[in-house]
Design a protein around this motif. Structure first.
Motif, PDB file in Angstrom:
ATOM      1  N   ARG A 505      10.529 -10.894  19.207  1.00  0.00           N
ATOM      2  CA  ARG A 505      11.779 -11.449  19.724  1.00  0.00           C
ATOM      3  C   ARG A 505      12.673 -11.959  18.584  1.00  0.00           C
ATOM      4  N   THR A 506      12.053 -12.556  17.575  1.00  0.00           N
ATOM      5  CA  THR A 506      12.836 -13.042  16.425  1.00  0.00           C
ATOM      6  C   THR A 506      13.463 -11.880  15.674  1.00  0.00           C
ATOM      7  N   GLU A 507      12.742 -10.752  15.565  1.00  0.00           N
ATOM      8  CA  GLU A 507      13.298  -9.589  14.869  1.00  0.00           C
ATOM      9  C   GLU A 507      14.502  -9.039  15.619  1.00  0.00           C
ATOM     10  N   ARG A 508      14.427  -9.011  16.945  1.00  0.00           N
ATOM     11  CA  ARG A 508      15.574  -8.525  17.728  1.00  0.00           C
ATOM     12  C   ARG A 508      16.767  -9.462  17.593  1.00  0.00           C
ATOM     13  N   LEU A 509      16.494 -10.763  17.514  1.00  0.00           N
ATOM     14  CA  LEU A 509      17.588 -11.711  17.310  1.00  0.00           C
ATOM     15  C   LEU A 509      18.248 -11.495  15.952  1.00  0.00           C
ATOM     16  N   LEU A 510      17.437 -11.277  14.922  1.00  0.00           N
ATOM     17  CA  LEU A 510      17.992 -11.092  13.572  1.00  0.00           C
ATOM     18  C   LEU A 510      18.891  -9.875  13.519  1.00  0.00           C
ATOM     19  N   SER A 511      18.576  -8.839  14.275  1.00  0.00           N
ATOM     20  CA  SER A 511      19.415  -7.637  14.276  1.00  0.00           C
ATOM     21  C   SER A 511      20.782  -7.906  14.887  1.00  0.00           C
ATOM     22  N   ARG A 512      20.890  -8.965  15.698  1.00  0.00           N
ATOM     23  CA  ARG A 512      22.179  -9.295  16.322  1.00  0.00           C
ATOM     24  C   ARG A 512      22.980 -10.315  15.524  1.00  0.00           C
ATOM     25  N   LEU A 513      22.431 -10.826  14.442  1.00  0.00           N
ATOM     26  CA  LEU A 513      23.139 -11.831  13.645  1.00  0.00           C
ATOM     27  C   LEU A 513      24.142 -11.220  12.685  1.00  0.00           C
ATOM     28  N   GLY A 514      24.127  -9.899  12.526  1.00  0.00           N
ATOM     29  CA  GLY A 514      25.112  -9.255  11.658  1.00  0.00           C
ATOM     30  C   GLY A 514      24.851  -9.463  10.184  1.00  0.00           C
ATOM     31  N   THR A 515      23.587  -9.650   9.797  1.00  0.00           N
ATOM     32  CA  THR A 515      23.257  -9.833   8.393  1.00  0.00           C
ATOM     33  C   THR A 515      22.366  -8.689   7.924  1.00  0.00           C
ATOM     34  N   GLU A 516      22.420  -8.380   6.642  1.00  0.00           N
ATOM     35  CA  GLU A 516      21.555  -7.361   6.066  1.00  0.00           C
ATOM     36  C   GLU A 516      20.365  -7.980   5.347  1.00  0.00           C
ATOM     37  N   LEU A 517      20.227  -9.289   5.420  1.00  0.00           N
ATOM     38  CA  LEU A 517      19.114  -9.962   4.745  1.00  0.00           C
ATOM     39  C   LEU A 517      17.809  -9.724   5.499  1.00  0.00           C
ATOM     40  N   LEU A 518      16.730  -9.621   4.752  1.00  0.00           N
ATOM     41  CA  LEU A 518      15.394  -9.497   5.314  1.00  0.00           C
ATOM     42  C   LEU A 518      14.700 -10.851   5.257  1.00  0.00           C
ATOM     43  N   ALA A 519      13.697 -11.006   6.075  1.00  0.00           N
ATOM     44  CA  ALA A 519      12.927 -12.243   6.097  1.00  0.00           C
ATOM     45  C   ALA A 519      11.465 -11.919   6.341  1.00  0.00           C
ATOM     46  N   THR A 520      10.592 -12.669   5.709  1.00  0.00           N
ATOM     47  CA  THR A 520       9.161 -12.570   5.983  1.00  0.00           C
ATOM     48  C   THR A 520       8.723 -13.814   6.724  1.00  0.00           C
ATOM     49  N   CYS A 521       7.620 -13.712   7.449  1.00  0.00           N
ATOM     50  CA  CYS A 521       7.200 -14.847   8.270  1.00  0.00           C
ATOM     51  C   CYS A 521       5.703 -14.760   8.535  1.00  0.00           C
ATOM     52  N   CYS A 522       5.081 -15.912   8.657  1.00  0.00           N
ATOM     53  CA  CYS A 522       3.674 -16.026   9.032  1.00  0.00           C
ATOM     54  C   CYS A 522       3.581 -17.048  10.159  1.00  0.00           C
TER      55      CYS A 522
END
Length: 788
Positions: A505-522
């Motif tokens: 769900r967080t990945e789908r949200l990031l795709s809607r933020l309009g940014t090209e930045l990547l993020a890692t998460c644990c």
């Protein structure tokens, strides 16, 4: 023979000391040997003019300003004279500027510029800009070329009518020669930079120097205390020696990145060469003066200046308004006193830290602000010759620019750190069987904002969700995306989603933020009833676990892809089981070097030394990361198990920053909890410590204060959190009044050190936590044996 007498001059130019000023004396444009941007003939004519003007008007400098080809501004074409006066002349100016050179051309007559606000009385000091200016237009037969300007030291007095007529005749002759050159096809225009030429005989005369020394001697100063620049009798030596200190100061300030560097440069290039006994650099902010740095016997300057209000008529306050003050001091019985700033026998200088308005060549929207004051104090009285005042004014301009630049850099750094603190959790959530602590260390470039974050969320079904993540880059966008992701992860976790679904769900949200930045998460979800730990990764290092027997292993899970790649592959997780006493370690890649991940090796080594103390373990894991170029985030959690006899008892208390009764309420809270837990024997000491720590936090941090009291099987732990990241420093008693005043703010920590079994301070997301532990009587020995 004088050096002037040996020089070959173009026809019509004679030594101004002996030649009569008659209409027959003329300038001739036939000189040779001049080359450069101005052209041979034009350079020769201008050279003759500045020489003649400087000598015949007893000036220290003369300059010719020419109109640019578009007629839009005046630029200095040639400046002649002695240093440092030649460096105080502006290189360019608009036609409507208040400079005498522009006014003369605009008004078509002689323009004079003296001190606009002359001081009265010796106690008010000397003039900041020690030169008076006269200028005449260069025009003939309807053609305007520019202006001719001369500078005199203020001790030579103003310009008489005869002086003005003399300067006008030189200007008229120069205008005729310029018109003749123009008619012969020469270009009459300034170069990109003015040509500087020495004019021998414009230096302060030996008689003037002797007169200054006599005045200083009459004021009570010893001759050996007088500053002697250069070599006596060598023309230009004094001015060049002064400018050497100015050039060195400029070079050192160009490399300064902290106020300590600025103070050191000022001490080396200003205080020492001018033989000041004390120096203080101050900043003007929030209606007051604040000391940024000081050197020498400066206690009296610091007491006088630090925190003083910017109103009234104190010398430093007047300097903040843009007016440099040079107070020569006076002789008297108190000439040897060194115990007070109000001793008028000592010479002082108050220099506004602002760029000199006489050397600003670029058009500015507004005047440069005065950012502070440089104060110099001397042993006894002394004079301030015009050359010294000119150089000190230029030095103050350099210091002002450096202070302003460092203040802006500090402001950006404070903004970055403040944003990072606000985006990180103020405190970690409480979990009944999971003890947690966290650390965040910014990258070496402290004015950059990082994208690392951590969080702890407790859920109603005895689950605790631990999260750590890292957004790529060190920009404001990285911090903004990090804040959005942290909020999203917390919201999805609160809704009850498992770790893998949470990441999807967080990945789908990031795709809607309009940014090209990547993020890692644990993400690790821990069931505190059973010890089950479900791990889901998004391109992040897998967490580590240190088992009760000291072994370290990774909690393996599918690596998955980082957030932001917009892949359709589902995120997968893996479940593990934690034994009681296991320590979870979640970290970002800034904790290890760029070549290999050695955190597991360090965890195994440090874990053997610190035992079950999470705070010490977190500090040791971060000890080698201070110089790295990436942020480092660390989240530790110790699983206590389900044995109710060893589960910690926890209580929390909040004190508002303006609550005058908060200290008393905190004492009552600690006493009540200890009595309820059957630990009343520890109440007196812990209540006293609580009073000291809460008082210090309210006074020095100026923020809300959070208390957390925890009782384990063998020890009690007290934590006091505030929003000030500076660690508390114990300060010993001092025999001096100034040292004793500073010690007032650190004596309570000696009490904490004496009563607590162990104590320390730990940085947190938005400030620091001062924590301490005390052994429970009768249980401490058994607990330590169990740990071994």
């Amino acid at each position: 023979m004088s050096p002037l007498g040996r020089q070959t001059w173009p026809e019509g130019l004679r030594n101004d000391r002996s030649a009569p000023d008659t209409e027959g004396s003329r300038l001739d444009g036939c000189g040779h040997g001049f080359a450069g941007v101005l052209g041979d003939e034009l350079a020769a004519v201008l050279h003759c003019a500045v020489h003649q003007a400087a000598h015949r008007l007893d000036a220290v400098a003369a300059a010719v300003y020419l109109l640019t080809p578009d007629g839009g501004e005046l630029r200095a074409a040639m400046i002649g004279g002695s240093p440092p006066s030649v460096f105080t002349l502006p290189g360019r100016m608009p036609l409507d500027s208040p400079y005498a050179s522009a006014r003369a051309l605009a008004d078509r007559g002689v323009a004079l510029l003296a001190e606009p606000d002359p001081l009265t009385g010796l106690e008010h000091g000397a003039l900041a800009y020690p030169y008076t200016v006269a200028s005449v237009p260069l025009e003939t037969q309807g053609r305007r070329f520019g202006s001719l300007t001369v500078l005199r030291t203020e001790d030579r007095g103003g310009y008489s009518d005869a002086d003005c007529r003399r300067l006008a005749r030189i200007g008229d002759r120069l205008a005729v020669l310029l018109a003749d050159l123009l008619a012969r096809g020469a270009t009459i225009a300034p170069g990109s930079l003015p040509v500087l030429v020495p004019v021998l005989g414009t230096e302060p005369s030996a008689e003037a120097e002797a007169e200054a020394e006599d005045e200083a001697g009459a004021g009570g100063a010893d001759a050996e205390d007088e500053v002697l620049w250069g070599v006596t009798g060598i023309p230009g030596s004094a001015g060049l020696s002064l400018l050497y200190a100015l050039q060195r100061l400029a070079d050192m300030l160009n490399r300064a990145t902290a106020m300590e560097h600025v103070t050191g440069a000022a001490e080396f290039c200003v205080m020492a060469p001018f033989r000041a006994r004390a120096m203080a650099l101050t900043s003007a902010a929030e209606g007051r003066l604040w000391v940024l740095g000081h050197s020498g016997d400066s206690a009296h300057l610091v007491r006088e200046l630090h925190g003083s209000a910017l109103h009234g008529e104190a010398p430093a306050v007047r300097a903040v308004r843009g007016r440099a003050l040079f107070v020569p001091g006076a002789s008297g019985s108190s000439a040897g006193r060194r115990d007070g700033a109000d001793d008028r026998s000592h010479a002082t200088a108050y220099l506004p830290l602002v760029g000199s308005r006489h050397v600003v060549d670029l058009p500015m929207a507004e005047d440069a602000p005065v950012v502070g004051v440089c104060c110099l104090s001397f042993d006894g009285p002394r004079t301030f010759p015009p050359e010294e005042r000119a150089v000190l004014t230029m030095m103050a301009g350099l210091l002002g620019s450096a202070v302003q630049r460092i203040r802006l850099s500090a402001g950006r750094r404070s903004l970055a750190e403040g944003m990072q603190r606000r985006l990180l959790p103020a405190m970690l959530a409480e979990a009944p069987r999971l003890t947690t602590t966290a650390r965040y260390r910014p990258a070496r470039a402290a004015d950059e904002v990082g994208g690392d974050w951590y969080d702890v969320m407790t859920l109603p079904d005895d689950r605790v969700v631990l999260v750590i993540g890292d957004v790529e880059g060190h920009t404001l966008e990285s911090a903004a995306v990090m804040g959005q992701l942290r909020t999203a992860v917390a919201a999805y976790a609160t809704e009850g989603h498992r770790p893998a679904a949470l990441l999807e769900r967080t990945e789908r949200l990031l795709s809607r933020l309009g940014t090209e930045l990547l993020a890692t998460c644990c993400v690790v979800s821990v069931d505190t009833e059973t010890g089950a730990a479900e791990v889901a990764l998004a391109g992040h290092p897998a967490p580590l676990v240190r088992l009760p027997d000291g072994r370290v292993r990774r909690l393996r899970a599918p690596a998955n892809v980082p957030l932001g790649l917009h892949m359709r592959n589902p995120y997968l997780s893996r479940e593990h089981t934690l034994p009681p006493g296991a320590v979870l370690v979640l970290y970002s890649d800034g904790l290890h070097g760029p070549d290999h991940d050695d955190v597991h090796v360090r965890l195994a080594a440090d874990g053997r030394q610190v035992g079950t103390d999470l705070e010490r373990l977190a500090d040791r894991l971060l000890v080698d990361t201070s110089g790295r170029r990436d942020d480092a985030a660390l989240l530790l959690a110790r699983y206590e198990g389900t044995d109710d006899g060893t589960a910690p008892r926890t209580a929390r208390f909040h004190v508002h920053r303006r609550d005058l009764r908060g200290v008393g309420a905190a004492r009552g809270f600690v006493d009540e909890c200890l009595c309820e837990w059957g630990l009343a024997e520890l109440s007196d000491e812990l209540v006293l410590i609580t009073s000291e720590l809460v008082t210090n936090a309210l006074i020095h941090a100026g923020s809300d204060v959070d208390l957390r009291l925890r009782a384990f099987g063998d020890r009690v732990r007290l934590e006091v959190r505030d929003s000030d990241s500076d660690p508390p420093v114990p300060t010993a008693y001092s025999l001096t009044a100034e040292g004793s005043a500073r010690a007032e703010h650190g004596r309570g920590l000696f009490l904490v050190d004496a009563l607590a079994h162990t104590w320390n301070t730990s940085p947190s997301g938005r400030g620091k936590t001062v924590w301490l532990e005390m052994d429970i009587p009768g249980a401490a020995g058994a607990g330590r044996a169990a740990d071994r």
